[in-house]
Write a protein that holds these residues in place. Sequence first.
Motif, PDB file in Angstrom:
ATOM      1  N   VAL A   1     -19.404 -12.062  48.323  1.00 50.19           N
ATOM      2  CA  VAL A   1     -18.499 -10.923  48.508  1.00 50.19           C
ATOM      3  C   VAL A   1     -17.731 -11.042  49.828  1.00 50.19           C
ATOM      4  O   VAL A   1     -16.533 -10.788  49.884  1.00 50.19           O
ATOM      5  N   HIS A   2     -18.418 -11.472  50.859  1.00 45.60           N
ATOM      6  CA  HIS A   2     -17.743 -11.596  52.153  1.00 45.60           C
ATOM      7  C   HIS A   2     -16.664 -12.667  52.122  1.00 45.60           C
ATOM      8  O   HIS A   2     -15.601 -12.504  52.723  1.00 45.60           O
ATOM      9  N   LEU A   3     -16.900 -13.758  51.383  1.00 43.42           N
ATOM     10  CA  LEU A   3     -15.882 -14.801  51.254  1.00 43.42           C
ATOM     11  C   LEU A   3     -14.635 -14.264  50.568  1.00 43.42           C
ATOM     12  O   LEU A   3     -13.532 -14.724  50.812  1.00 43.42           O
ATOM     13  N   SER A   4     -14.810 -13.267  49.719  1.00 44.77           N
ATOM     14  CA  SER A   4     -13.659 -12.668  49.037  1.00 44.77           C
ATOM     15  C   SER A   4     -13.071 -11.518  49.848  1.00 44.77           C
ATOM     16  O   SER A   4     -12.203 -10.801  49.359  1.00 44.77           O
ATOM     17  N   GLY A   5     -13.584 -11.309  51.029  1.00 38.66           N
ATOM     18  CA  GLY A   5     -13.060 -10.240  51.881  1.00 38.66           C
ATOM     19  C   GLY A   5     -13.542  -8.858  51.483  1.00 38.66           C
ATOM     20  O   GLY A   5     -12.938  -7.850  51.855  1.00 38.66           O
ATOM     21  N   GLY A   6     -14.619  -8.791  50.721  1.00 42.52           N
ATOM     22  CA  GLY A   6     -15.103  -7.494  50.243  1.00 42.52           C
ATOM     23  C   GLY A   6     -16.338  -7.022  50.978  1.00 42.52           C
ATOM     24  O   GLY A   6     -16.648  -7.504  52.071  1.00 42.52           O
ATOM     25  N   GLU A   7     -17.048  -6.069  50.371  1.00 40.12           N
ATOM     26  CA  GLU A   7     -18.256  -5.523  50.998  1.00 40.12           C
ATOM     27  C   GLU A   7     -19.284  -5.220  49.914  1.00 40.12           C
ATOM     28  O   GLU A   7     -18.939  -5.000  48.745  1.00 40.12           O
ATOM     29  N   ILE A   8     -20.544  -5.197  50.320  1.00 40.22           N
ATOM     30  CA  ILE A   8     -21.605  -4.948  49.334  1.00 40.22           C
ATOM     31  C   ILE A   8     -22.737  -4.152  49.969  1.00 40.22           C
ATOM     32  O   ILE A   8     -23.048  -4.343  51.146  1.00 40.22           O
ATOM     33  N   ASP A   9     -23.286  -3.221  49.203  1.00 40.02           N
ATOM     34  CA  ASP A   9     -24.435  -2.449  49.673  1.00 40.02           C
ATOM     35  C   ASP A   9     -25.571  -2.567  48.665  1.00 40.02           C
ATOM     36  O   ASP A   9     -25.336  -2.580  47.463  1.00 40.02           O
TER      37      ASP A   9
END
Lengths: 211, 162
Positions: free
Chosen positions: B132-140
């Motif tokens: 997710v971070h490689l795609s510029g996103g976020e995850i919880d």
Amino acid sequence: MTRPRVLLVDDHRIVAEGLKRLLEADFELAGVVEDGRAMIEAARALRPDVIVADISMPHLNGLDALARLKQEDPGVKVVFLTMHAEVAYARRALEAGAAGFVLKHSAPAELVLAIRSALEGRTYVAPALAGEVFRAARDGAPPDAAASLTPRQREILALLAEGLAAKEIAGMLGISVRTVEFHKYRMMEILGLANSAELVHFAIKHGIVQI
Amino acid sequence: MREVREGLVRLSEDIHALSYRLHPSLLDDLGLPDALQVECERFSREAAVPVDVRLRALSRALPHEVSLCLFRIAQEALRNVGRHARARYVELTLQELDGGVQLVVRDDGVGFDPALEPRRPSLGHASMRERVHLSGGEIDFESAPGQGTTILAWVPLEKGRS
């Protein structure tokens, strides 16, 4: 003989001060904190024998704080001391595993009695409510909509009802704003509510927060 | 001879399954929403756990990177449910949110204690986070013992926007 150690949790300082005086003859005071989050931290750090807590408190109410502590330590003993003389509150408290339910306008001796009962592994319910609580348990309780929410959703709901914005809640819980938004809309769906105002109303009605 | 033939058939099936996991042509063929639907049906059959798939209409076709990222997250999340969760019910939601796409996978299984995670990091969670971070996103990741697990991922439609 060492005296049992008691942790006090109440966001009203005058009440907390009064309780201190009331209990110091029989118990050792492990600490005094002012909200549900601090209650969890203090319970972990101080390992009191009994926790005397209010239900309606900022950030995290006493019921939800108890639910969390129970996960870590099923034997944790919490006596609620509340102004809510409603059966619904008492029932929720007992369902959450409370060791006692005492009203703030009860005689002081009642609280001491409740703490002693908790120490002996028994459960004390204020006589004013006990009859109705047992009647409600016997007749079967109505399904609780609030119970269909996840712990995180209840936590977010409480903070929303306190008037915090999604961004503030996200910062406080260390999660993304979009996660907060997802839960907000999901809760409205699950509970069949149309908007934030109804969500807040629900939180108050079900004792998730008190304003 | 028959044993060899049966062995070959099994091997070819395994390779097919493996290649599917490595590169899901499904995703290119059908797009993310339908691919998720298929994946959930497959999971539901294999794990015997019903999945409530809640797909909200997307305003446009998703960039391949976004689709692949979220598809992998969903696969990993479902795999975790199948392996550890002992769930009776799974809910998967996909929706557009805030200039990106959000995927939420929730189960009602045994959950885990997030406080213990820093000491015993889950490889699955680490790989999801990385992706997710490689795609510029976020995850919880949200969970508590006995209270199920919810994984919430969000990936921006255009990278660099978050």
